[in-house]
Scaffold this motif. Structure first.
Motif, PDB file in Angstrom:
ATOM      1  N   PRO A   8      -1.637 -11.375   1.748  1.00  8.91           N
ATOM      2  CA  PRO A   8      -1.781 -10.059   1.120  1.00  8.91           C
ATOM      3  C   PRO A   8      -3.223  -9.647   0.856  1.00  8.91           C
ATOM      4  N   PRO A  64      -4.865  -6.616   4.766  1.00 10.67           N
ATOM      5  CA  PRO A  64      -5.401  -5.266   4.589  1.00 10.67           C
ATOM      6  C   PRO A  64      -6.861  -5.126   5.027  1.00 10.67           C
ATOM      7  N   LEU A  91      -6.902  -4.914   8.843  1.00  6.67           N
ATOM      8  CA  LEU A  91      -6.454  -3.588   9.283  1.00  6.67           C
ATOM      9  C   LEU A  91      -7.542  -2.535   9.077  1.00  6.67           C
ATOM     10  N   ALA A  92      -8.218  -2.597   7.923  1.00  4.06           N
ATOM     11  CA  ALA A  92      -9.270  -1.618   7.647  1.00  4.06           C
ATOM     12  C   ALA A  92     -10.458  -1.793   8.590  1.00  4.06           C
ATOM     13  N   LEU A 115     -12.113  -4.303   0.020  1.00  3.96           N
ATOM     14  CA  LEU A 115     -10.696  -4.527  -0.282  1.00  3.96           C
ATOM     15  C   LEU A 115     -10.397  -5.961  -0.711  1.00  3.96           C
ATOM     16  N   ARG A 172      -9.847  -5.796  -4.395  1.00  4.75           N
ATOM     17  CA  ARG A 172      -9.067  -4.655  -4.866  1.00  4.75           C
ATOM     18  C   ARG A 172      -8.116  -5.008  -6.009  1.00  4.75           C
ATOM     19  N   PHE A 226      -7.270   3.707   6.382  1.00  5.74           N
ATOM     20  CA  PHE A 226      -6.596   2.551   5.803  1.00  5.74           C
ATOM     21  C   PHE A 226      -7.247   2.082   4.499  1.00  5.74           C
ATOM     22  N   ALA A 227      -8.568   1.933   4.496  1.00  5.91           N
ATOM     23  CA  ALA A 227      -9.244   1.396   3.311  1.00  5.91           C
ATOM     24  C   ALA A 227      -9.028   2.266   2.072  1.00  5.91           C
ATOM     25  N   ILE A 260      -5.232   2.134   0.988  1.00 11.58           N
ATOM     26  CA  ILE A 260      -4.876   0.843   0.370  1.00 11.58           C
ATOM     27  C   ILE A 260      -5.494   0.717  -1.019  1.00 11.58           C
ATOM     28  N   TYR A 268      -3.462   2.900  -3.329  1.00 13.77           N
ATOM     29  CA  TYR A 268      -2.172   2.247  -3.584  1.00 13.77           C
ATOM     30  C   TYR A 268      -2.323   1.134  -4.627  1.00 13.77           C
ATOM     31  N   THR A 269      -3.345   0.306  -4.473  1.00 14.74           N
ATOM     32  CA  THR A 269      -3.578  -0.778  -5.438  1.00 14.74           C
ATOM     33  C   THR A 269      -3.858  -0.221  -6.824  1.00 14.74           C
TER      34      THR A 269
END
Length: 409
Positions: free
Chosen positions: A35, A39, A42-43, A69, A72, A94-95, A98, A101-102
C-alpha cells in the motif's frame, strides 16, 4: 518403518513447516509494503508517460510529487500540497488524487477538504503558464472545469467511504464485544439466581437436621444424670449452634449479589483466637503449640484460612486416623517480602482398637485448602509420613505487603 525412514520423514515435515512460515512472513511483508510502494510507482509512471524525459521542470515537479506519497499516511495535508505543483506544472493526476484520497480518509475535516478541493480544481483548471489561459473559450473552459471538479470529488468521496466503512467495522466490533459482555453478565445472573436457590435448599435441609441434633442433645442433657454424658450433650448442642451460625453466614454469602453488602450482619468468621476452642471440642488427642497472637498484624482472611486448614485436617484425622495423636503448630517466620504464618498439623498412625466412624467425604477438602492458600499467595503441602501418619503444612503471607494483599483478596 526403519529409523532412517522416520528421520527423513521428520526432516521433510520440518522443511515444509519452515516453507509455510517463510511464505506467511513474506505475505505479511508484502501486505505491509504494497500500500505504500504501489501508489508511488503508479505516480512515477504517470509522470514519465505524461511528460517524457525531455521536459526537465515538468518531470522534476511530477517526480517530487510522486515521491512525496511515501509520507502520505503520516503527513497527508503536507503531501497533498506538495503534489499540487506536479499537477499544475506537470499535468499529472495520480499523485494529487491519491494525496487527496488519503487526506479525506485520515483528516476528514469539512473546511480542510473544501479548501483542498478548491486548490486541486484551480491547479487542474488553470494552465501552465497562466498566460496561456483564454477566458473566451467558454466551451473548452467549461469542460475542463467539470473535469477538475470530478477529479477532486472522486478521491474525497472514496476516502470518506473508506473511513466510514472502517468506523462501521469498529462499531460492529464494539457491539459484538458488548453483546458478549451482556451474555456473560446474563449467565452470571442466572448463576447467581441458581446459587441463591441452592443456598435456600441447603439451608432448609441442613438446618432441619442440625436442629434435630441440637434438640436431641438438649433432651439428653436434661434427662441424664451422668455428668460425662451431660457434658458431651452440651458440647453437641454448642457445635450444633455454631454450625447453624456458620451455615447462615455461608447462605448469606451465596445469596449476596456482587458482595455489596449482602453479607452484613452475619455471624463473624473464625480466626486464630478460635483455634483452642476448636481443638478442645474436636474430641481428639491434640497437642497445640501456638506462637502467634491472633489479630496482631495479619489479615483476617489469612487467619480464617489457617483456621479452616486446622479444621479440615482434624476432620480428616477423625475420619481416617481415629485414636491417633495429633500435634498442631502455628507460628510465624520471616521471608523476603515480609513475615509468613506457618501452620502444621501432624498426626501419627491410627489406633487399631479405635472405632472408625462412618463419616461421608467428598475428597475435595485438601483440594479446596490448596486453592485457598494459592489464592492468598501461600502454599499448602499434604503428604503421608514414614511412620504411617499424615502431615498438612501451609504457609500464608502474614504481615507487610503479603497481609495487605491477603486482606484485599
Amino acid at each position: 518403518m526403519s529409523a532412517p525412514g522416520r528421520a527423513g520423514r521428520i526432516r521433510e515435515r520440518a522443511a515444509a513447516r519452515r516453507r509455510v512460515l517463510a511464505r506467511g512472513a513474506w505475505e505479511q511483508r508484502v501486505r505491509r509494503i504494497a500500500p505504500v510502494v504501489v501508489p508511488v510507482l503508479l505516480a512515477v509512471a504517470d509522470a514519465v508517460l505524461v511528460n517524457g524525459l525531455e521536459l526537465a521542470l515538468e518531470l522534476g515537479a511530477s517526480v517530487v510529487a510522486a515521491t512525496a506519497l511515501l509520507l502520505r499516511r503520516r503527513f497527508p495535508l503536507l503531501v497533498f500540497l506538495i503534489t499540487l505543483p506536479g499537477l499544475y506544472i506537470g499535468y499529472i493526476w495520480f499523485a494529487p488524487m491519491i494525496g487527496l484520497y488519503t487526506l479525506a480518509a485520515r483528516r476528514p475535516g469539512r473546511v480542510r477538504l473544501g479548501i483542498c478541493a478548491v486548490l486541486l480544481i484551480a491547479a487542474h483548471f488553470l494552465p501552465y503558464p497562466i498566460s496561456d489561459f483564454e477566458p473566451t473559450h467558454y466551451r473548452e473552459n467549461t469542460l475542463v472545469l467539470i473535469d477538475a471538479c470530478v477529479t477532486s470529488a472522486a478521491p474525497i468521496a472514496m476516502g470518506l467511504l473508506v473511513r466510514t466503512r472502517g468506523e462501521l467495522a469498529q462499531r460492529v466490533e464494539d457491539l459484538t464485544r458488548s453483546l458478549v459482555r451482556e451474555d456473560r453478565l446474563l449467565a452470571d445472573r442466572v448463576k447467581t439466581t441458581e446459587r441463591a436457590r441452592l443456598a435456600r435448599e441447603m439451608h432448609d435441609v441442613v438446618a432441619h437436621q442440625v436442629s434435630l441434633i441440637s434438640l436431641q442433645a438438649g433432651a439428653v442433657q436434661v434427662s441424664t444424670e451422668d455428668e460425662a454424658a451431660r457434658a458431651g450433650a452440651r458440647t453437641i448442642r454448642e457445635l450444633s449452634v455454631r454450625t447453624l451460625e456458620e451455615l447462615r453466614h455461608m447462605v448469606g454469602v451465596l445469596r449476596a449479589d456482587g458482595g455489596g453488602g449482602g453479607a452484613q450482619g452475619l455471624a463473624p468468621q473464625p480466626d486464630l483466637e478460635e483455634l483452642p476452642r476448636l481443638i478442645e471440642m474436636s474430641a481428639l488427642d491434640v497437642t497445640y503449640e501456638g506462637g502467634v497472637v491472633a489479630g496482631a498484624k495479619g489479615a483476617k482472611t489469612v487467619e480464617r484460612a489457617a483456621f479452616r486448614t486446622v479444621q479440615e485436617a482434624l476432620t480428616n484425622v477423625r475420619k481416617h486416623a481415629p485414636g491417633a495423636q495429633v500435634r498442631v503448630q502455628v507460628g510465624s517466620g520471616g521471608s523476603g517480602e515480609g513475615e509468613s504464618l506457618r501452620v502444621e498439623i501432624r498426626n501419627g498412625p491410627p489406633d487399631e482398637t479405635a472405632m472408625v466412624p462412618a463419616l461421608p467425604g467428598g475428597g475435595h477438602g485438601l483440594v479446596g485448602l490448596r486453592e485457598r492458600a494459592q489464592s492468598l499467595g501461600g502454599t499448602l503441602e499434604a503428604r503421608p509420613t514414614s511412620d504411617g501418619g499424615f502431615v498438612v503444612r501451609a504457609v500464608f503471607p502474614y504481615g507487610g505487603t503479603g497481609a495487605a494483599a491477603a486482606g484485599a483478596g
